[in-house]
Design an enzyme around this catalytic site. Structure first.
Site, PDB file in Angstrom:
ATOM      1  N   THR A 149       0.875  -1.180   0.000  1.00  0.00           N
ATOM      2  CA  THR A 149       0.000   0.000   0.000  1.00  0.00           C
ATOM      3  C   THR A 149       0.915   1.234   0.000  1.00  0.00           C
ATOM      4  O   THR A 149       1.392   1.618  -1.057  1.00  0.00           O
ATOM      5  CB  THR A 149      -0.996  -0.015   1.183  1.00  0.00           C
ATOM      6  OG1 THR A 149      -0.302  -0.245   2.395  1.00  0.00           O
ATOM      7  CG2 THR A 149      -2.035  -1.106   0.977  1.00  0.00           C
ATOM      8  N   LYS A 175       3.728  -7.193   3.258  1.00  0.00           N
ATOM      9  CA  LYS A 175       3.476  -5.760   3.171  1.00  0.00           C
ATOM     10  C   LYS A 175       3.385  -5.231   4.588  1.00  0.00           C
ATOM     11  O   LYS A 175       2.938  -5.946   5.507  1.00  0.00           O
ATOM     12  CB  LYS A 175       2.199  -5.445   2.404  1.00  0.00           C
ATOM     13  CG  LYS A 175       0.919  -5.565   3.235  1.00  0.00           C
ATOM     14  CD  LYS A 175      -0.256  -4.848   2.636  1.00  0.00           C
ATOM     15  CE  LYS A 175      -0.267  -3.384   2.980  1.00  0.00           C
ATOM     16  NZ  LYS A 175      -0.703  -3.054   4.348  1.00  0.00           N
ATOM     17  N   THR A 186      -2.106  -2.406   8.299  1.00  0.00           N
ATOM     18  CA  THR A 186      -2.331  -3.835   8.110  1.00  0.00           C
ATOM     19  C   THR A 186      -1.032  -4.512   7.721  1.00  0.00           C
ATOM     20  O   THR A 186      -0.283  -4.027   6.891  1.00  0.00           O
ATOM     21  CB  THR A 186      -3.393  -4.079   7.022  1.00  0.00           C
ATOM     22  OG1 THR A 186      -4.669  -3.805   7.570  1.00  0.00           O
ATOM     23  CG2 THR A 186      -3.368  -5.526   6.548  1.00  0.00           C
ATOM     24  N   GLU A 271       5.602   3.647   8.921  1.00  0.00           N
ATOM     25  CA  GLU A 271       5.211   4.970   8.437  1.00  0.00           C
ATOM     26  C   GLU A 271       6.018   6.083   9.080  1.00  0.00           C
ATOM     27  O   GLU A 271       5.967   6.288  10.285  1.00  0.00           O
ATOM     28  CB  GLU A 271       3.729   5.177   8.680  1.00  0.00           C
ATOM     29  CG  GLU A 271       2.931   4.405   7.656  1.00  0.00           C
ATOM     30  CD  GLU A 271       1.482   4.334   7.999  1.00  0.00           C
ATOM     31  OE1 GLU A 271       1.166   4.496   9.175  1.00  0.00           O
ATOM     32  OE2 GLU A 271       0.687   4.116   7.087  1.00  0.00           O
ATOM     33  N   ASN A 397      -0.459  10.037   9.073  1.00  0.00           N
ATOM     34  CA  ASN A 397      -1.671   9.529   9.709  1.00  0.00           C
ATOM     35  C   ASN A 397      -2.642  10.603  10.145  1.00  0.00           C
ATOM     36  O   ASN A 397      -3.754  10.300  10.550  1.00  0.00           O
ATOM     37  CB  ASN A 397      -1.304   8.660  10.908  1.00  0.00           C
ATOM     38  CG  ASN A 397      -0.630   7.396  10.452  1.00  0.00           C
ATOM     39  OD1 ASN A 397      -1.179   6.678   9.630  1.00  0.00           O
ATOM     40  ND2 ASN A 397       0.561   7.144  10.946  1.00  0.00           N
TER      41      ASN A 397
END
Lengths: 402, 402
Positions: A149, A175, A186, A271, A397
């Site tokens: 993603t 991932k 996820t 992230e 986020n």
């Protein structure tokens, strides 16, 4: 054990894969397929979240059958919080895939990741499967790309290991914590092997190994609705069947290596992550205490923010150990930092010792930093992996959908 | 119950307080004292962290005696991870204070907050006490200022409540999540009351109330080495002695109000916090489930980052409920947002319903936002309070010491 250069999910014998753009995402590849030439023994672990996505519910059923032959994955849509229609869509995806492959309809795992609460566009899923089947290749790099993603790099690894004179291969792809609104981090991971191994032995090995690898990483402590690890073992290497209690240590090691590398890659690509943190706990009373202590440290926002600032903030580390709930004696703990730039002890028997701030800053400014907490109480140890908390994490986020 | 305008720790009868600059911090006030005219019944709750600061260990002993008369607090140094010297310093602080006040040496609670791992400068502590004693006043605002670290505002509140025709007063002051390197978010709170109440009744009431207030807030999920809530009740209001099982509901309510206001103030002043989030859970099976669900949501980094972005990210909320460990049925949950700008239902029976994005953005852009998750399973409810995760949080906690 030998790491296969540029190896991955199709390195083991008899596994094909493919990745295509089906239109669920705007431009990037968004559907992947992994297929074994023969029915394979399967093992899997799924999210412990009470809110389980439809494909996870489908997969839990497939896992009970103990064998499977294919995995079909879509990114761009998580098929979570989609009610009865979601469950029907997951089943239809598996059945359509089985039909196109000419395999048992109860032999297909389905995974989804992406937007929550939006029904799957089944016409796109079907045309994606139509495109995947003829693209299947024994030397594929597209599947590992199609499951991503917001990951910034492809996560694939493979190793060969000698099992009683037979070369057995284990491959994997994953991932990490991508974010597509309104979604959460996820984690999806797929492992293939040509080893011959009984289902109970494989499930056992996978369960234990996930505990030491995927369950020892944290990006932000959130557990998603779609987290899945799925293993297929097709036996095509021709080794003597491994059974419970007779799995050679070399195979266990190789298996742990593959899952460990994927887990660490997920954290490195967390992230906004700028720094990779390895937290080692030694001398703990029990393995459980060691794990709890290590995990508590890498999950602490305060510790993570300190690593962002390359700050030798041992107080926050000791504090995170203290509230972990694990049994240990603070006044016995030694704490040290290390990285390619050197090593530095900062706490001895629970109390700070004077250290060179410049040296600390240098060690902590490296991309990968290790911490060692020695509890001096027992001989249990554990390692957890995490990343720093950065402006970019908040940005990725927090920013409103645009 | 009446809220006293500009009331605080010295609003109840017979309580004096003072705050001074003793030199532990560069410029700001850094020592506070609260003294009762008479020996008071005491109750307290301390950090559950295995790593306990020296003053906490001292205070746990004082609490066992059931009565106390004074509290002395310093900011700027936490006296944590300071070994045997730390324990001796905490004791010496209490004894020196008792001597200067002419009270029992076992009647003094000691609190510290600030740098970890650095021994207290006892000459500064003593000269601070020397300065505090003559400054004690029945109308003090300095103590509440002196306990602050990086808090941006003073946290004080007081109420009067009629107990059997007698006006009883409860006051309180708190400091929130300040950060002085190398430290973590320490929460200190002091409650005074002129109520006549038995020790066991007070300890019970405090324990239950802390559960619903201070234990229902989260800034970053870290529990410090120094967290303390200390209550003194001196009986000078002259009400009929309240005993276990006979504490009037009006008193309980007033007590909960004082602790609740302080708890909410701590969250509102959380490091880098830009938005105050109230998470209400209704219709849960048990009170424990309701609390676990509410706390899990306000503790989620993903939820907190979404609130920073004023993003109606219901998926993350449902997800955080899902991994909380609490018992609930996702397919029954209704979810809505509200704020002074309006109210909006976004999930009905576990599935998203179409909503006006502009309206959502408007509601979530307010400084204070409420979320309601109705589980539709039982009649238990709970509320937790949190704040958003911002760039400033990362900045405050990540920047290297300068």
């Amino acid at each position: 054990m030998t790491v296969i250069n540029d190896g991955g999910i199709t390195s083991p014998k008899g596994f094909k894969a493919a990745g295509v753009h089906a239109g669920l995402k705007k431009v990037k590849k968004d559907m992947a397929m992994v297929v074994s030439d023969v029915l394979a023994v399967s093992a899997a672990a799924f999210t412990t979240n009470k809110v389980k996505a439809a494909p996870v519910i489908w997969d839990m059923d497939i896992l009970r059958k103990g064998k499977a032959q294919a995995i079909v994955v879509n990114s761009g849509n998580a098929n979570a919080c989609t009610g009865e229609k979601g469950l029907a869509d997951a089943e239809e995806t598996a059945l359509y895939c089985a039909g196109k492959l000419g395999i048992d309809e109860n032999a297909v795992f389905v995974s989804s990741t992406g937007v929550i609460g939006v029904p799957l566009d089944m016409s796109k899923i079907k045309s994606g499967i139509d495109a995947l089947v003829p693209s299947l290749s024994y030397d594929d790099k597209n599947a590992a790309e199609a499951i991503l993603t917001t990951d910034t790099f492809r996560k694939e690894v493979a190793v060969t290991v000698d099992i009683g004179g037979v070369a057995v291969t284990i491959g994997g792809m994953a991932k990490g914590s991508g974010m597509i609104h309104p979604n959460m981090a996820t984690m999806l991971s797929y492992i293939t092997t040509d080893a011959a191994i009984e289902q109970s032995a494989l499930q056992n090995l996978m369960g234990n190994t996930v505990e030491d690898t995927f369950n020892m990483i944290s990006v932000d402590g959130d557990t998603s609705t779609n987290d899945s690890v799925i293993v297929l073992a097709n036996g095509m290497a021709g080794n003597a069947m491994m059974t419970e209690g007779s799995v050679p240590e070399a195979f266990e090691e190789a298996f742990r290596f593959v899952l460990g590398e994927l887990a660490k890659d997920i954290v490195k690509d967390g992230e906004g992550a700028g720094r990779f943190i390895e937290m080692n706990v030694a001398g703990a009373l029990t393995k459980k205490d060691a794990k709890t202590l290590a995990r508590s440290v890498i999950s602490s926002s305060l510790v993570k923010a300190a690593f962002f600032g390359a700050d030798a903030n041992w107080g926050r580390i000791l504090c995170a150990m203290g509230y972990s709930g694990a049994d240990f004696e603070p006044s016995l703990v030694d704490l040290s930092f290390s990285s390619p730039a050197g090593e530095l002890c900062v706490v001895k028997s629970g109390e700070p010792i004077a250290f060179d701030e410049d040296k600390a800053k240098k060690i902590l400014s490296e991309k990968e930093v290790s911490v060692l907490a020695d509890c001096h109480q027992g001989d249990a140890s554990a390692t957890a992996w995490g990343c720093d908390l950065t402006y970019d994490y908040v940005k990725i986020n927090g920013d409103y959908r645009s």
